[in-house]
Motif scaffolding. Structure first.
Motif, PDB file in Angstrom:
ATOM      1  N   GLU A  40      55.858 -22.005  -8.808  1.00 56.64           N
ATOM      2  CA  GLU A  40      54.652 -20.911  -7.898  1.00 56.64           C
ATOM      3  C   GLU A  40      54.638 -19.922  -8.708  1.00 56.64           C
ATOM      4  O   GLU A  40      53.678 -19.492  -9.039  1.00 56.64           O
ATOM      5  N   ALA A  44      49.781 -19.457  -9.865  1.00 56.86           N
ATOM      6  CA  ALA A  44      48.479 -18.622 -10.244  1.00 56.86           C
ATOM      7  C   ALA A  44      47.962 -18.463 -11.779  1.00 56.86           C
ATOM      8  O   ALA A  44      47.033 -18.459 -10.797  1.00 56.86           O
ATOM      9  N   GLY A  69      51.493 -13.008  -4.173  1.00 56.18           N
ATOM     10  CA  GLY A  69      52.962 -14.227  -4.588  1.00 56.18           C
ATOM     11  C   GLY A  69      53.593 -12.976  -5.053  1.00 56.18           C
ATOM     12  O   GLY A  69      55.222 -13.161  -4.229  1.00 56.18           O
ATOM     13  N   THR A 104      53.278 -23.277   0.987  1.00 55.69           N
ATOM     14  CA  THR A 104      52.193 -23.597   0.111  1.00 55.69           C
ATOM     15  C   THR A 104      52.043 -24.866   0.337  1.00 55.69           C
ATOM     16  O   THR A 104      50.886 -24.724  -0.436  1.00 55.69           O
ATOM     17  N   MET A 107      48.923 -23.336   2.279  1.00 58.04           N
ATOM     18  CA  MET A 107      48.447 -22.759   1.186  1.00 58.04           C
ATOM     19  C   MET A 107      47.010 -23.655   0.478  1.00 58.04           C
ATOM     20  O   MET A 107      45.827 -23.062   0.663  1.00 58.04           O
ATOM     21  N   ARG A 120      50.079 -17.612   0.491  1.00 59.32           N
ATOM     22  CA  ARG A 120      51.097 -17.027  -0.712  1.00 59.32           C
ATOM     23  C   ARG A 120      52.215 -15.841  -0.544  1.00 59.32           C
ATOM     24  O   ARG A 120      53.428 -16.381  -1.376  1.00 59.32           O
ATOM     25  N   ALA A 186      49.195 -27.241  -5.642  1.00 56.58           N
ATOM     26  CA  ALA A 186      49.870 -27.202  -4.838  1.00 56.58           C
ATOM     27  C   ALA A 186      50.686 -27.818  -3.837  1.00 56.58           C
ATOM     28  O   ALA A 186      51.709 -27.470  -3.488  1.00 56.58           O
TER      29      ALA A 186
END
Length: 453
Positions: A40, A44, A69, A104, A107, A120, A186
């Motif tokens: 995670e 980004a 996040g 997640t 998202m 996020r 993701a």
């Protein structure tokens, strides 16, 4: 409050145990949760520049994407760190990972920046606690003389996520199959929920935690099971040496602000505020930094993947050094090394040297990470460990949320050199704080490092 008796505690029985494959197997399962946190975190950086190119977010909006996040992690680290001191390491570990997986996956289907950032943030709530719980868990499940090695081993597994997410991004982000490639990246991270129950079956509850909660029969079953497994592998076990100072009471959140823990809490807050600037300032922004210097998106993702290959090797250096040298001074030296390497990186324009210096920074960052995660988990007693570490570590997440906004502005107005000046100064502050105020911890029992007053 302290009491004395002649009965060995879980800590007494744990600390006499030799290094064993039993510990490696337990830690391998526990560290799997860290894989998802780092997936995670580095997601980004891997997909952020693509979201900008596709017009889903602006360059300024990238800071909010990264920051959302980290802000979720700030709250999640504090909340689940405290909760795991109440409901147990195992339950806190599993529930926080489930929350991450749900948000997640959601998202991956977000239609615009608002939903991307909100979801996020939700993923951060869950995943933010993973490393805190893992560090606490492993510190309590391993003997003191090998504690640094096992925490570093867990980080070796955790950092495997970085080349995985960057490789997936390199191949999937430029593609479109039913949905955009970044969405597949993701989704792959979110399906970790499938493995949660398998992971859960193979790990014990912390017998130290059970003992401190007064659940002595369960604590006895867990420590006895570990002893039997190690005895089967090693033969007879060393005799138990009884430490007559025992911790008996349950902890309160307010204790981390009282002596002797207040100074440690303040030290760790300052440490985490600035170390995350150095660590995530590079890791989360490197593809964007490369594109800002004229590197194409595809080449940026390729360079990022090559640099990411160094990630698991930093914890290997941590395994070799964490118990051999004082962790406090390793943190100081590595912080200084990151500051110097970051400054050099800011002046690199030739692809070969970008990759070489990037590899060095990554190696130093992850060596540093493996050491300090062991270190900070040693500074609080069992009854307060996840609470104290979670609270102080959460400030690093908050720092990352806001430092992303600062980095975005520095990149616009001062370029890559301005960004790395900010990172280098932050790491110099880290070296000073730990060098001056950090206690020594190596090969000392957790109950001795964190005395009862």
């Amino acid at each position: 409050m302290a009491v004395t008796n002649n009965q060995p505690t879980v800590a007494d029985r744990m600390n006499r145990l030799p290094a064993s494959n039993v510990f490696l197997k337990m830690i391998s399962r526990i560290a799997t949760g860290g894989l998802f946190e780092f997936y995670e975190l580095f997601l980004a950086g891997a997909i952020g520049v693509t979201l900008v190119n596709q017009g889903l977010i602006s360059t300024a909006g990238l800071a909010y994407f990264i920051g959302s996040g980290f802000f979720g992690m700030f709250l999640g680290t504090t909340i689940f760190g405290h909760i795991s001191d109440r409901i147990g390491r195992k339950n806190g570990y599993v529930y926080s990972l489930l929350i991450y997986s749900l948000f997640t996956i959601l998202m991956a289907f977000a239609p615009d920046q608002l939903w991307i950032d909100l979801l996020r943030f939700g993923a951060g709530l869950g995943v933010g606690a993973q490393l805190v719980i893992i560090d606490t868990y492993i510190s309590e499940l391993t003997p003191s003389k090998h504690r640094g090695f096992y925490v570093a081993f867990a980080h070796f597994i955790t950092f495997l996520a970085v080349p995985i997410v960057t490789l997936l991004s390199y191949f999937l982000v430029p593609t479109h199959f039913l949905i955009d490639g970044w969405r597949w990246v993701a989704i792959i991270g979110g399906v970790g929920s499938v493995f949660i129950w398998w992971i859960r079956l193979g790990i014990p509850e912390s017998p130290r935690w059970l003992e401190k909660r007064g659940r002595t029969e369960e604590a006895e079953r867990e420590i006895a099971k570990i002893e039997r497994q190690i005895a089967k592998e090693k033969g007879s076990l060393p005799p138990v040496i009884i430490d007559n100072v025992k911790e008996t009471e349950k902890g309160k959140f307010s204790e981390i602000f009282k002596p002797p823990y207040r100074s440690r809490t303040i030290t760790l807050i300052i440490f985490n505020v600035f170390q995350t600037v150095g660590f995530y300032g590079f890791a989360s922004w490197v593809p964007t930094l490369l594109v800002s210097e004229g590197v194409t998106l595809v080449h940026s993702l390729l360079y990022t993947f090559i640099i990411a290959l160094a990630n698991p090797f930093g914890p290997l250096l941590g395994m070799a050094t964490s118990d051999r040298f004082e962790r406090k001074w390793l943190i100081v030296l590595l912080s200084l090394g990151i500051a110097v390497a970051g400054t050099i990186f800011s002046f690199m324009r030739i692809p070969f040297w970008i990759i070489v210096i990037g590899l060095i920074i990554t190696l130093l960052n992850n060596w540093f990470s493996a050491i300090y995660h062991s270190y900070q988990a040693e500074l609080f007693p069992t009854r307060l460990r996840a609470t104290g570490v979670g609270f102080s570590y959460s400030w690093g997440r908050l720092s990352s949320a806001f430092s992303g906004l600062i980095i975005a502005q520095l990149l616009i107005h001062f370029g890559v050199i301005g960004v790395f000046a900010f990172i280098s100064v932050s790491m110099l502050i880290v070296a000073f704080v730990i060098g001056v105020f950090g206690p020594r911890t190596n090969k000392r029992d957790l109950e001795v490092i964190s005395p009862i007053q």
